[in-house]
Write a protein that holds these residues in place. Structure first.
Motif, PDB file in Angstrom:
ATOM      1  N   GLU A  49       0.812  -1.216   0.000  1.00 28.99           N
ATOM      2  CA  GLU A  49       0.000   0.000   0.000  1.00 28.99           C
ATOM      3  C   GLU A  49       0.849   1.272   0.000  1.00 28.99           C
ATOM      4  OE1 GLU A  49      -2.373  -3.115   2.409  1.00 28.99           O
ATOM      5  OE2 GLU A  49      -0.328  -2.292   2.485  1.00 28.99           O
ATOM      6  N   THR A  50       1.954   1.263   0.765  1.00 26.15           N
ATOM      7  CA  THR A  50       2.765   2.479   0.871  1.00 26.15           C
ATOM      8  C   THR A  50       4.182   2.302   0.323  1.00 26.15           C
ATOM      9  OG1 THR A  50       3.639   2.008   3.084  1.00 26.15           O
ATOM     10  CG2 THR A  50       1.479   3.080   2.958  1.00 26.15           C
ATOM     11  N   LEU A  51       4.539   1.059  -0.023  1.00 24.57           N
ATOM     12  CA  LEU A  51       5.883   0.786  -0.519  1.00 24.57           C
ATOM     13  C   LEU A  51       5.832   0.014  -1.831  1.00 24.57           C
ATOM     14  CD1 LEU A  51       7.581  -0.536   2.766  1.00 24.57           C
ATOM     15  CD2 LEU A  51       7.607   1.815   1.908  1.00 24.57           C
ATOM     16  N   PHE A  52       6.877   0.161  -2.634  1.00 25.50           N
ATOM     17  CA  PHE A  52       7.071  -0.672  -3.821  1.00 25.50           C
ATOM     18  C   PHE A  52       8.385  -1.394  -3.647  1.00 25.50           C
ATOM     19  CE2 PHE A  52       8.934  -1.047  -8.184  1.00 25.50           C
ATOM     20  CZ  PHE A  52       8.109  -2.092  -8.601  1.00 25.50           C
ATOM     21  N   VAL A  53       8.339  -2.718  -3.607  1.00 29.18           N
ATOM     22  CA  VAL A  53       9.519  -3.536  -3.325  1.00 29.18           C
ATOM     23  C   VAL A  53       9.983  -4.254  -4.587  1.00 29.18           C
ATOM     24  CG1 VAL A  53      10.432  -5.465  -1.972  1.00 29.18           C
ATOM     25  CG2 VAL A  53       8.835  -3.852  -0.921  1.00 29.18           C
ATOM     26  N   GLU A  54      11.278  -4.117  -4.900  1.00 31.46           N
ATOM     27  CA  GLU A  54      11.896  -4.808  -6.032  1.00 31.46           C
ATOM     28  C   GLU A  54      13.012  -5.711  -5.519  1.00 31.46           C
ATOM     29  OE1 GLU A  54      12.562  -1.972  -9.595  1.00 31.46           O
ATOM     30  OE2 GLU A  54      12.730  -0.695  -7.822  1.00 31.46           O
ATOM     31  N   ILE A  55      13.308  -6.759  -6.270  1.00 34.85           N
ATOM     32  CA  ILE A  55      14.478  -7.600  -6.022  1.00 34.85           C
ATOM     33  C   ILE A  55      15.397  -7.442  -7.228  1.00 34.85           C
ATOM     34  CG2 ILE A  55      15.334  -9.913  -5.532  1.00 34.85           C
ATOM     35  CD1 ILE A  55      13.518  -8.891  -3.341  1.00 34.85           C
ATOM     36  N   LEU A  56      16.630  -6.974  -6.986  1.00 31.97           N
ATOM     37  CA  LEU A  56      17.571  -6.686  -8.070  1.00 31.97           C
ATOM     38  C   LEU A  56      18.807  -7.581  -7.994  1.00 31.97           C
ATOM     39  CD1 LEU A  56      17.615  -2.761  -8.143  1.00 31.97           C
ATOM     40  CD2 LEU A  56      15.971  -4.327  -9.169  1.00 31.97           C
ATOM     41  N   ASP A  57      19.412  -7.835  -9.164  1.00 32.45           N
ATOM     42  CA  ASP A  57      20.673  -8.574  -9.183  1.00 32.45           C
ATOM     43  C   ASP A  57      21.836  -7.604  -9.041  1.00 32.45           C
ATOM     44  OD1 ASP A  57      21.148  -7.385 -11.660  1.00 32.45           O
ATOM     45  OD2 ASP A  57      20.797  -9.215 -12.824  1.00 32.45           O
ATOM     46  N   GLU A  58      23.074  -8.119  -9.192  1.00 30.99           N
ATOM     47  CA  GLU A  58      24.254  -7.275  -8.980  1.00 30.99           C
ATOM     48  C   GLU A  58      24.419  -6.186 -10.031  1.00 30.99           C
ATOM     49  OE1 GLU A  58      25.778 -11.219 -10.833  1.00 30.99           O
ATOM     50  OE2 GLU A  58      24.215 -10.544  -9.435  1.00 30.99           O
ATOM     51  N   ASP A  59      23.728  -6.334 -11.168  1.00 31.45           N
ATOM     52  CA  ASP A  59      23.792  -5.315 -12.215  1.00 31.45           C
ATOM     53  C   ASP A  59      22.558  -4.422 -12.223  1.00 31.45           C
ATOM     54  OD1 ASP A  59      26.313  -6.159 -13.296  1.00 31.45           O
ATOM     55  OD2 ASP A  59      25.283  -7.888 -14.160  1.00 31.45           O
ATOM     56  N   ASN A  60      21.792  -4.467 -11.131  1.00 29.65           N
ATOM     57  CA  ASN A  60      20.583  -3.657 -10.952  1.00 29.65           C
ATOM     58  C   ASN A  60      19.444  -4.041 -11.898  1.00 29.65           C
ATOM     59  OD1 ASN A  60      21.870  -2.236  -8.915  1.00 29.65           O
ATOM     60  ND2 ASN A  60      22.577  -0.620 -10.291  1.00 29.65           N
ATOM     61  N   ASN A  61      19.476  -5.260 -12.405  1.00 29.52           N
ATOM     62  CA  ASN A  61      18.359  -5.758 -13.205  1.00 29.52           C
ATOM     63  C   ASN A  61      17.283  -6.316 -12.279  1.00 29.52           C
ATOM     64  OD1 ASN A  61      19.670  -5.333 -15.786  1.00 29.52           O
ATOM     65  ND2 ASN A  61      20.963  -7.093 -15.270  1.00 29.52           N
ATOM     66  N   VAL A  62      16.017  -6.069 -12.639  1.00 29.53           N
ATOM     67  CA  VAL A  62      14.909  -6.572 -11.828  1.00 29.53           C
ATOM     68  C   VAL A  62      14.779  -8.075 -12.017  1.00 29.53           C
ATOM     69  CG1 VAL A  62      12.430  -6.417 -11.390  1.00 29.53           C
ATOM     70  CG2 VAL A  62      13.707  -4.359 -12.029  1.00 29.53           C
ATOM     71  N   LEU A  63      14.719  -8.797 -10.913  1.00 27.05           N
ATOM     72  CA  LEU A  63      14.596 -10.250 -10.955  1.00 27.05           C
ATOM     73  C   LEU A  63      13.122 -10.661 -10.863  1.00 27.05           C
ATOM     74  CD1 LEU A  63      17.534 -11.152  -8.531  1.00 27.05           C
ATOM     75  CD2 LEU A  63      17.522 -11.357 -11.023  1.00 27.05           C
ATOM     76  N   THR A  64      12.822 -11.798 -11.398  1.00 26.70           N
ATOM     77  CA  THR A  64      11.452 -12.301 -11.343  1.00 26.70           C
ATOM     78  C   THR A  64      11.189 -12.938  -9.985  1.00 26.70           C
ATOM     79  OG1 THR A  64      12.155 -14.421 -12.281  1.00 26.70           O
ATOM     80  CG2 THR A  64      11.392 -12.734 -13.829  1.00 26.70           C
ATOM     81  N   TYR A  65       9.909 -13.125  -9.682  1.00 32.13           N
ATOM     82  CA  TYR A  65       9.528 -13.769  -8.432  1.00 32.13           C
ATOM     83  C   TYR A  65      10.220 -15.131  -8.311  1.00 32.13           C
ATOM     84  CZ  TYR A  65       5.707 -10.326  -8.225  1.00 32.13           C
ATOM     85  OH  TYR A  65       4.963  -9.173  -8.174  1.00 32.13           O
ATOM     86  N   GLY A  66      10.747 -15.412  -7.123  1.00 31.37           N
ATOM     87  CA  GLY A  66      11.422 -16.674  -6.875  1.00 31.37           C
ATOM     88  C   GLY A  66      12.928 -16.583  -6.961  1.00 31.37           C
ATOM     89  N   GLU A  67      13.458 -15.452  -7.462  1.00 29.15           N
ATOM     90  CA  GLU A  67      14.905 -15.296  -7.591  1.00 29.15           C
ATOM     91  C   GLU A  67      15.439 -14.441  -6.441  1.00 29.15           C
ATOM     92  OE1 GLU A  67      16.500 -15.433 -11.935  1.00 29.15           O
ATOM     93  OE2 GLU A  67      14.888 -13.946 -11.910  1.00 29.15           O
ATOM     94  N   GLU A  68      16.638 -14.764  -6.011  1.00 26.47           N
ATOM     95  CA  GLU A  68      17.267 -14.112  -4.864  1.00 26.47           C
ATOM     96  C   GLU A  68      18.083 -12.899  -5.285  1.00 26.47           C
ATOM     97  OE1 GLU A  68      21.228 -15.271  -2.481  1.00 26.47           O
ATOM     98  OE2 GLU A  68      19.654 -16.797  -2.387  1.00 26.47           O
ATOM     99  N   GLY A  69      17.954 -11.821  -4.540  1.00 24.69           N
ATOM    100  CA  GLY A  69      18.729 -10.630  -4.849  1.00 24.69           C
ATOM    101  C   GLY A  69      18.582  -9.558  -3.787  1.00 24.69           C
ATOM    102  N   ARG A  70      19.051  -8.361  -4.105  1.00 28.15           N
ATOM    103  CA  ARG A  70      19.027  -7.229  -3.180  1.00 28.15           C
ATOM    104  C   ARG A  70      17.612  -6.658  -3.077  1.00 28.15           C
ATOM    105  NH1 ARG A  70      22.027  -4.439  -7.086  1.00 28.15           N
ATOM    106  NH2 ARG A  70      21.795  -2.500  -5.920  1.00 28.15           N
ATOM    107  N   ILE A  71      17.209  -6.344  -1.865  1.00 32.30           N
ATOM    108  CA  ILE A  71      15.893  -5.748  -1.639  1.00 32.30           C
ATOM    109  C   ILE A  71      16.007  -4.233  -1.818  1.00 32.30           C
ATOM    110  CG2 ILE A  71      14.032  -5.399   0.026  1.00 32.30           C
ATOM    111  CD1 ILE A  71      14.779  -8.086   1.278  1.00 32.30           C
ATOM    112  N   VAL A  72      15.258  -3.711  -2.778  1.00 35.68           N
ATOM    113  CA  VAL A  72      15.282  -2.285  -3.113  1.00 35.68           C
ATOM    114  C   VAL A  72      13.859  -1.752  -2.985  1.00 35.68           C
ATOM    115  CG1 VAL A  72      15.722  -0.619  -4.962  1.00 35.68           C
ATOM    116  CG2 VAL A  72      17.283  -2.552  -4.612  1.00 35.68           C
TER     117      VAL A  72
END
Length: 434
Positions: free
Chosen positions: A259-282
């Motif tokens: 509702e108040t946040l938008f959460v992305e999971i990114l790889d080391e090159d700042n590419n957005v990862l699909t659901y189920g993939e591990e990466g940095r929480i942005v």
């Protein structure tokens, strides 16, 4: 608060098929606002307009290591915003601000989620396991806030059996509705109850739920808490500068705040990862106009579940912090929690060890400090070393030191892995792998 609660209900009423469009609109709005009204963010982006979300820079705590007044948007000052500071558990503490409406939305979100478990912030009595300022004015100020917020605070800087006995007496006489606080301190209280063969709800029948936050909750500890407290244990994941990020719902899912946040999971090159993939929480704060948190790398690693949707993202796993990485002699990089998992599974089996931390002092040397009833024996130490050689690598040196109590941060948190090495990680090297 009335307006914030109404807005939250309005957002929650948006149908699933329309929610992605809502998120896209809010992302566009907040970026446009800060590009027009925040000189610090304009300088970071390098222009006053944008076309592609993925081209926006990733913000980190380093971007906020300058006076707050230089980071506020036009029309905001320290007099008309909510100002606070982070705990610094990541090594980069900073002061931040929220406009008052954004701050109200944070509280509306918290109230909504706690209500899943029958908790009303206006009437439910909280047993609060947190740190507290030790100076006279700071201490009295915090105690007054506790009084206004219907909380009774258990100071966690001394968790000896004598002090825990005093905690227990409070539960016998006060009608607490819920427990909230730092995981390690609450686990230690549960171990004390286990020794005494006491189930907390039997002496405090009003208790409904226990909410742990700020530190890792291990499966084994959750089982212990549920057994000794006799109530559901809920895992909370939040950041003071943002909001409540994820909260375990009644179905046991770690539901992300969409509702108040938008959460992305990114790889080391700042590419957005699909659901189920591990990466940095942005994370992007969709409502904070006073201070930009746009594509903000919080410093954690996680996975969004494959069954996630725009309206109901599910955090499948929270793995650790990007700076909690041990560098080993072979060149291998391993999450510090790997040590904790291995040692925890061995030296806590008999209930002797109450808690412990692991400190990396050299590339091949680690100190294990622990609190226990009796000192670890040679066989137990050999078991720990053999397990670490198996899961990590051979040739590592360990020292074991029994302590009366472990050193905590000023806020009372217990950092479970600490490295005194300060390597410069190249792009992506902080990312933890499965």
């Amino acid at each position: 608060m009335w307006k914030a609660k109404a807005e939250l209900r309005k957002i929650q009423s948006i149908p699933e098929q329309e929610f992605e469009a809502f998120i896209e609109n809010k992302k566009q709005e907040i970026v446009d606002y800060h590009l027009k009204n925040n000189s610090s963010y304009q300088k970071l982006v390098g222009k006053t307009t944008f076309n592609n979300w993925n081209d926006l820079p990733i913000m980190t705590k380093k971007n906020f290591q300058k006076p707050l007044i230089e980071r506020l948007s036009n029309g905001f000052s320290t007099k008309n915003v909510y100002v606070n500071k982070t705990s610094g558990s990541s090594g980069d503490p900073f002061i931040f601000a929220k406009d008052k409406y954004c701050h109200a939305l944070t509280w509306a979100s918290n109230m909504y989620r706690f209500n899943w478990f029958g908790i009303d912030f206006n009437s439910s009595l909280q047993a609060r396991f947190y740190g507290i300022p030790l100076d006279f004015i700071g201490n009295k100020k915090e105690r007054f806030k506790d009084f206004l917020s219907n909380r009774f605070r258990f100071s966690i800087f001394d968790l000896s059996d004598k002090v825990l006995e005093g905690f227990l007496k409070k539960f016998e006489i006060k009608k607490f509705d819920y427990i909230n606080g730092y995981t390690s301190s609450i686990v230690l209280f549960a171990k004390f109850l286990q020794q005494k063969n006491i189930v907390l709800k039997e002496i405090c029948p009003t208790l409904k739920v226990c909410v742990v936050t700020s530190e890792m909750l291990f499966d084994k500890d959750k089982i212990l808490l549920e057994k000794q407290f006799g109530v559901a244990v809920v895992n909370e994941y939040g950041a003071s500068e943002l909001d409540l990020i994820a909260f375990q719902n009644p179905d046991g899912e770690w539901q992300v705040n969409s509702e108040t946040l938008f959460v992305e999971i990114l790889d080391e090159d700042n590419n957005v990862l699909t659901y189920g993939e591990e990466g940095r929480i942005v994370i992007t704060s969709l409502f904070n106009k006073a201070h930009p948190f746009i594509r903000y790398d919080i410093g954690d690693i996680g996975i969004l579940d494959e069954k996630s949707t725009a309206k109901k993202p599910i955090l499948k796993k929270l793995i650790g912090r990007t700076n909690d990485v041990a560098l080993l002699p072979s060149g291998k990089k391993s999450p510090g929690l790997t040590f904790y998992y291995v040692t925890k599974s061995i030296i806590e089996d008999d209930g002797n060890v109450k808690e412990f931390v692991i400190k990396q002092t050299k590339i091949d040397t680690f100190d294990i400090e622990y609190v226990s009833q009796t000192e670890l024996n040679w066989e137990q130490i050999q078991q720990v070393e053999a397990a670490i050689a198996l899961y990590l690598e051979k040739g590592l040196v360990f020292t074991f030191a029994r302590k009366e109590k472990l050193e905590r941060s000023k806020s009372g948190k217990l950092k479970q892995f600490v490295s005194s090495l300060t390597p410069t990680l190249s792009k992506g090297e902080g990312v933890l792998s499965k």
